[in-house]
Design an enzyme around this catalytic site. Structure first.
Site, mmCIF file in Angstrom:
data_model
loop_
_atom_site.group_PDB
_atom_site.id
_atom_site.type_symbol
_atom_site.label_atom_id
_atom_site.label_comp_id
_atom_site.label_asym_id
_atom_site.label_seq_id
_atom_site.Cartn_x
_atom_site.Cartn_y
_atom_site.Cartn_z
ATOM 1 N N HIS A 1 0.807 -1.238 0.000
ATOM 2 C CA HIS A 1 0.000 0.000 0.000
ATOM 3 C C HIS A 1 0.835 1.281 0.000
ATOM 4 O O HIS A 1 0.496 2.254 0.689
ATOM 5 C CB HIS A 1 -0.945 0.001 1.207
ATOM 6 C CG HIS A 1 -2.097 -0.961 1.094
ATOM 7 N ND1 HIS A 1 -2.552 -1.460 -0.101
ATOM 8 C CD2 HIS A 1 -2.893 -1.506 2.064
ATOM 9 C CE1 HIS A 1 -3.581 -2.272 0.122
ATOM 10 N NE2 HIS A 1 -3.795 -2.329 1.416
ATOM 11 N N HIS B 1 -9.727 2.652 0.686
ATOM 12 C CA HIS B 1 -9.701 1.486 1.572
ATOM 13 C C HIS B 1 -10.784 1.582 2.647
ATOM 14 O O HIS B 1 -10.547 1.270 3.809
ATOM 15 C CB HIS B 1 -8.314 1.357 2.201
ATOM 16 C CG HIS B 1 -7.905 -0.040 2.535
ATOM 17 N ND1 HIS B 1 -8.369 -0.715 3.646
ATOM 18 C CD2 HIS B 1 -7.086 -0.900 1.884
ATOM 19 C CE1 HIS B 1 -7.830 -1.917 3.687
ATOM 20 N NE2 HIS B 1 -7.049 -2.059 2.623
ATOM 21 N N GLU C 1 -11.899 -2.997 -2.846
ATOM 22 C CA GLU C 1 -10.838 -2.100 -3.303
ATOM 23 C C GLU C 1 -10.713 -2.193 -4.822
ATOM 24 O O GLU C 1 -10.109 -3.118 -5.352
ATOM 25 C CB GLU C 1 -9.516 -2.476 -2.632
ATOM 26 C CG GLU C 1 -9.565 -2.472 -1.113
ATOM 27 C CD GLU C 1 -8.423 -3.258 -0.496
ATOM 28 O OE1 GLU C 1 -7.251 -2.946 -0.835
ATOM 29 O OE2 GLU C 1 -8.676 -4.181 0.296
#
Length: 348
Positions: free
Chosen positions: A105, A180, A315
């Site tokens: 991420h 997210h 996502e």
């Protein structure tokens, strides 16, 4: 239509602001200029009662380091990259290994931890927060001076949140961004999401290895029925199955699904108890379903104790580790080319 703002605390000497977008029906989205975090979405149930449908906190201190990325925009690269290493145009790059030896991420200094510049825009039909962030060449190991824009858009006549992303880099780079947020349509987290009904128009999912990385194999869901969400199924069916892929990720799902784009896909989530439904349309090639298998802990969301499967993430993005799998849709952004993406969340 209305856009309001209020102080939300300080981090590293920066004043953090909470912005709230509200339409004439009372539908409401609140977000921060820290990480573009969505803190709250108020959506009506079958009786019209407005309740929160995303996991979030009331104070900046509660977000802390936000290890589970609650509500944040993540990037430059959403998902994992094997050993944080990749090669573009003959040059090798090394990123932070911030998740058991893999890159995750965008790294510890990714978009989720940035303080973004915000611009409030109101029209007769829309309320908009435009966030911008400059990520310099080499930040977290990524090449290129990158300018990123994220817009949260609420329409007046629909209970709809549109998220649009755009970016440009002066060097060829990697870019794969997503939001997210953890959804729970029961309202104010009355129930876990295991009995939510989920539909994903996907004929293939990406198999994972023990490092939570794609093996490169795209498995036809017709060969693996617990991953076939095309006609809808509950999370509980998979969670309680003992399937090796589900056990691997902690007793739920944390898997990428390649969307059947020719079918103009609509992802659907429904909670029978509240009557709420969420429909998601996206320009992205894939969606990662994460059923919050590891969020239980000694903290609470607005008075509700954190527990595994209290929310789920959808996502919309490209596939994780795509740079190391040439047959996956690419996440390479060429120099001076504009990146554009949009995902629309409609609540009914």
């Amino acid at each position: 239509m209305a856009v309001t703002e209020q102080a939300f605390g300080q981090i590293n000497g920066h004043n953090i602001t909470r912005y709230t977008l509200t339409n004439d029906k009372g539908f409401q989205v609140s977000c921060l200029d820290y990480g573009c975090i969505i803190t709250e979405i108020l959506a009506p149930d079958h009786a019209g009662k407005l309740e929160n449908v995303v996991l979030g906190f009331d104070t900046l201190e509660e977000y802390g380091s936000n290890p589970h990325y609650f509500g944040a925009v993540v990037g430059r690269f959403a998902g994992r990259i094997q050993e944080g290493a990749f090669t573009i145009e003959g040059t090798d790059y090394q990123l932070a290994k911030n998740s058991d030896g893999q890159h995750l991420h965008g790294g510890p200094g990714g978009f989720h931890s940035a303080v973004w510049k915000a611009n409030m825009i109101e029209t007769e039909s829309e309320s908009i927060i435009e966030f911008t962030h400059f990520s310099p060449d080499g930040e977290e190991g990524f090449p290129g001076n990158l300018t990123m824009t994220v817009c949260y858009i609420v329409k007046n006549d629909d209970n709809q949140l549109a998220i649009s992303y755009s970016a440009k880099s002066d060097k060829t780079t990697l870019l794969n961004v997503t939001n997210h947020s953890y959804f729970n349509l029961s309202g104010d987290f009355k129930r876990a999401i295991v009995d939510h009904q989920l539909t994903i128009p996907s004929s293939q999912y990406a198999e994972l290895n023990e490092d939570m990385l794609p093996t490169g194999k795209l498995v036809p869901v017709e060969e693996d029925p617990l991953f076939d969400f095309r006609d809808g199924r509950t999370i509980r069916e998979g969670k309680d199955s003992g399937h090796p892929q589900i056990k691997l990720v902690g007793g739920g799902y944390d898997h990428p699904f390649l969307l059947d784009k020719e079918a103009q896909p609509v992802i659907k989530l429904k909670d029978e108890g509240s009557g709420r439904s969420l429909q998601i349309e996206t320009t992205e090639p894939a969606v990662v379903l994460y059923t919050a298998n590891h969020i239980g802990g000694p903290y609470a969301f607005k008075g509700v104790t954190a527990q595994n499967q209290l929310g789920l993430c959808l996502e919309t993005q490209s596939l994780p580790d795509s740079v190391n799998h040439p047959h996956f849709p690419t996440s390479i952004l060429n120099a001076e080319k504009e990146f554009k993406s949009q995902t629309v969340y409609s609540f009914t």
